[in-house]
Design a protein around this motif. Structure first.
Motif, short mmCIF file in Angstrom:
data_model
loop_
_atom_site.label_atom_id
_atom_site.label_comp_id
_atom_site.label_asym_id
_atom_site.label_seq_id
_atom_site.Cartn_x
_atom_site.Cartn_y
_atom_site.Cartn_z
N LYS A 3 0.83 -1.21 0.00
CA LYS A 3 0.00 0.00 0.00
C LYS A 3 0.86 1.26 0.00
O LYS A 3 0.56 2.24 -0.67
N MET A 4 1.96 1.21 0.74
CA MET A 4 2.82 2.40 0.80
C MET A 4 3.47 2.66 -0.57
O MET A 4 3.56 3.82 -1.02
N ALA A 5 3.89 1.59 -1.24
CA ALA A 5 4.49 1.75 -2.57
C ALA A 5 3.46 2.36 -3.53
O ALA A 5 3.76 3.26 -4.32
N ARG A 6 2.24 1.85 -3.43
CA ARG A 6 1.17 2.35 -4.31
C ARG A 6 0.89 3.84 -4.04
O ARG A 6 0.87 4.66 -4.95
N GLN A 7 0.73 4.21 -2.77
CA GLN A 7 0.41 5.60 -2.48
C GLN A 7 1.58 6.52 -2.81
O GLN A 7 1.39 7.67 -3.24
N PHE A 8 2.80 6.02 -2.66
CA PHE A 8 4.00 6.79 -3.03
C PHE A 8 3.89 7.26 -4.48
O PHE A 8 4.07 8.43 -4.80
N HIS A 9 3.56 6.31 -5.36
CA HIS A 9 3.49 6.68 -6.79
C HIS A 9 2.30 7.60 -7.06
O HIS A 9 2.41 8.53 -7.87
N VAL A 10 1.18 7.33 -6.43
CA VAL A 10 0.00 8.19 -6.63
C VAL A 10 0.34 9.63 -6.23
O VAL A 10 0.07 10.59 -6.97
N LEU A 11 1.00 9.76 -5.08
CA LEU A 11 1.35 11.10 -4.59
C LEU A 11 2.29 11.81 -5.54
O LEU A 11 2.25 13.03 -5.70
N ARG A 12 3.15 11.05 -6.19
CA ARG A 12 4.14 11.67 -7.09
C ARG A 12 3.60 11.86 -8.50
O ARG A 12 4.37 12.13 -9.42
N GLY A 13 2.30 11.66 -8.65
CA GLY A 13 1.69 11.92 -9.95
C GLY A 13 1.85 10.80 -10.95
O GLY A 13 1.80 11.03 -12.17
N GLU A 14 2.05 9.57 -10.47
CA GLU A 14 2.15 8.42 -11.38
C GLU A 14 1.10 7.38 -10.97
O GLU A 14 1.45 6.26 -10.56
N PRO A 15 -0.18 7.73 -11.08
CA PRO A 15 -1.23 6.83 -10.58
C PRO A 15 -1.35 5.53 -11.38
O PRO A 15 -2.01 4.59 -10.91
N ASP A 16 -0.72 5.46 -12.54
CA ASP A 16 -0.81 4.21 -13.31
C ASP A 16 0.07 3.11 -12.73
O ASP A 16 -0.02 1.95 -13.14
N ARG A 17 0.94 3.46 -11.83
CA ARG A 17 1.84 2.43 -11.28
C ARG A 17 1.11 1.60 -10.23
O ARG A 17 1.09 1.94 -9.05
N SER A 18 0.51 0.51 -10.69
CA SER A 18 -0.25 -0.35 -9.77
C SER A 18 0.17 -1.81 -9.87
O SER A 18 -0.38 -2.66 -9.17
N VAL A 19 1.13 -2.12 -10.72
CA VAL A 19 1.53 -3.51 -10.93
C VAL A 19 2.68 -3.87 -9.99
O VAL A 19 3.62 -3.08 -9.82
N PHE A 20 2.59 -5.05 -9.38
CA PHE A 20 3.69 -5.55 -8.54
C PHE A 20 4.30 -6.75 -9.24
O PHE A 20 3.59 -7.72 -9.53
N VAL A 21 5.59 -6.68 -9.50
CA VAL A 21 6.28 -7.83 -10.10
C VAL A 21 6.80 -8.67 -8.94
O VAL A 21 7.47 -8.16 -8.04
N SER A 22 6.46 -9.95 -8.97
CA SER A 22 6.84 -10.81 -7.85
C SER A 22 7.46 -12.09 -8.38
O SER A 22 7.63 -12.25 -9.59
N ARG A 23 7.79 -13.01 -7.48
CA ARG A 23 8.60 -14.16 -7.89
C ARG A 23 7.95 -15.46 -7.44
O ARG A 23 7.45 -15.57 -6.33
N TRP A 24 8.01 -16.46 -8.31
CA TRP A 24 7.56 -17.79 -7.92
C TRP A 24 8.44 -18.30 -6.79
O TRP A 24 9.59 -17.88 -6.65
#
Ligand code: PLP
Length: 453
Positions: free
Chosen positions: A117-138
């Motif tokens: 959630k913090m990563a998501r809100q960080f980007h929203v606050l900085r004007g990059e609301p499209d950043r919602s994807v999390f790349v993760s690992r098997w």
């Protein structure tokens, strides 16, 4: 018969596995736990990587009692409390780089949620609301909540709950015993990191919020350690694409692998570190996220609150437990101890390779995974129906040792390991005792497997 004497199955508690009778633990001291029938177990998993300072530490108990008597609770969106402030300062002091801003939770899964959630809100606050994807690992585990499972990579733990939350791209984890990039092995760090970058590019670099992973994979992989150049490369890729790097040190943090944090092996500073487990030694529920200065600044510069609250986040009693545990951890130099014992621990576990069903033994500090295979030459895993990891756990309990099984690391559903996370206070004699009990346990399980054909 009193209610206390009734079999657990006849009681009201919703135990996880209704087919199993759970030994009822009654007390603990040092590296041992006892059930209510008086049976003693050597706790080779420290609860589950929590009791790093061992059981029965009176100073932790006293700190908890004193805090509960003085101030048991403070709600986090109105008040702070002195133990939470002091623990945040301690964590900021021992985390690498400028990971100096700490927020508390009741455990690791909640801390993963906070980081996402913090990563998501960080980007929203900085004007990059499209950043919602999390790349993760098997083959990584990030907790039991739907968010944690979505970015987690244990196919077995995910499958009941699929389709989960919006899909996140998953990349493969560098896993030397079953290297996904055999053509480049053992120099597969660049190939593995390139797969992270390819996932970012495919998702659209301006849509990716963060990459998340365990630095050395714990319970669902069995101490899988990447090549040394992997995480530094992933760090550089994240920087290049404006993507945050979240490292989940819930198991590895606070000395488990012989460094304060596992990222210290490679000198990288993630944007967010997730922690839990050993931080409070199991004496109270506690998790945390440490954020770098630039993450905090995104909120401060805009006067924006983090849109988040957990009722028990920053709990004064848990924080007091954490402070007392970290004081022991530092005074007794338990990180250095884990580093120094890696050699004897490895030697003691390597003896177990004599058992034909042991395919691999992996050790980082005082964290180990032992992988079982049906055929050593081909590394073919056992069929899941044989429940090899579970058999080892149950035979271990009969032989007075607690181990933690995992499965699915070979191909998502097949593959068996046990994990070992002994308390960081173990001695070489304790390690020898562990190895003896495992030796007896493995002999028994191999005989069982032979009988079952
Ligand atoms: C790497 C990792 N992350 C997160 C978690 C979740 O922590 P908790 O069970 O405290 O919610 C775990 C738990 O085992 C873990 O191993």
């Amino acid at each position: 018969m009193s209610r206390l004497d009734a079999a657990p199955a006849a009681r009201a508690m919703f135990t996880l596995d209704p087919t199993r009778t759970y030994p009822v633990l009654d007390r603990a001291d040092g590296i041992h736990v006892w059930d209510r029938d008086g049976r003693q177990y050597l706790d080779a998993i420290a609860g589950i990587a929590v009791a790093n300072v061992g059981y029965g530490r009176q100073e932790v108990v006293d700190a908890i009692a004193a805090q509960a008597a003085r101030l048991p609770y403070a709600v986090g969106n109105i008040f702070a409390s002195e133990p939470a402030l002091a623990l945040a300062d301690e964590i900021a002091r021992v985390t690498p780089g400028d990971l100096d801003h700490v927020i508390f939770t009741s455990g690791g899964s909640e801390a993963v949620e906070v980081a996402l959630k913090m990563a998501r809100q960080f980007h929203v606050l900085r004007g990059e609301p499209d950043r919602s994807v999390f790349v993760s690992r098997w083959t990584n585990y990030h907790g039991a909540t739907l968010g944690g499972l979505t970015v987690g990579g244990s196919k077995l733990r995910r499958r009941v709950y699929e389709p989960l939350l919006p899909a996140t791209p998953h990349v493969r984890t560098p896993y030397c015993y079953r290297c996904p990039w055999p053509d480049s092995h053992p120099d597969c760090g660049p190939a593995a990191a390139a797969e992270v970058e390819a996932a970012i590019v495919e998702a659209g670099p301006s849509r990716v919020a963060a990459v998340i992973g365990e630095p050395i994979v714990a319970s669902v992989g069995g101490a899988i350690r990447p090549p040394d150049d992997y995480w530094p490369r992933v760090r550089e890729i994240c920087d290049r694409h404006g993507v945050l790097l979240i490292i989940d040190e819930v198991v590895t943090g606070f000395g488990r692998t012989g460094r304060t944090f596992a990222v210290d092996h490679w000198g990288i500073v993630p944007d967010l570190i997730v922690m839990g487990k050993g931080m409070s030694g199991g004496y109270a529920p506690l998790g945390a996220v440490a954020a770098r200065a630039h993450v905090r600044a995104a909120f401060e510069e805009r006067g924006a609150a983090f849109e988040h609250i957990f009722t028990f986040g920053g709990h004064p009693v848990s924080a007091a437990a954490g402070l007392a545990v970290l004081a022991i951890w530092e005074r007794e130099r338990l990180t250095e101890r884990a580093a120094a014992l890696e050699g004897p621990f490895t030697a003691a576990l390597d003896r177990l390779r004599e058992h034909p069903f042991v395919g691999d033994v992996r050790v980082s500090g005082l964290m180990a995974g032992i992988e079982f295979v049906a055929d050593r030459a081909t590394k073919a895993p056992f069929e899941p129906a044989m429940k090899v990891g579970t058999r080892v756990r149950e035979a271990g309990l009969r032989n007075g040792i607690v181990t933690y099984p995992g499965s699915g690391m070979a191909d998502g559903t097949r593959g068996d390991i046990i994990n070992l996370y002994p308390p960081l206070i173990v001695t070489e004699a304790d390690i020898a005792e562990m190895s003896e009990r495992l030796e007896t346990t493995f002999t028994e399980v191999e005989a069982e497997l032979a009988r079952s054909g």
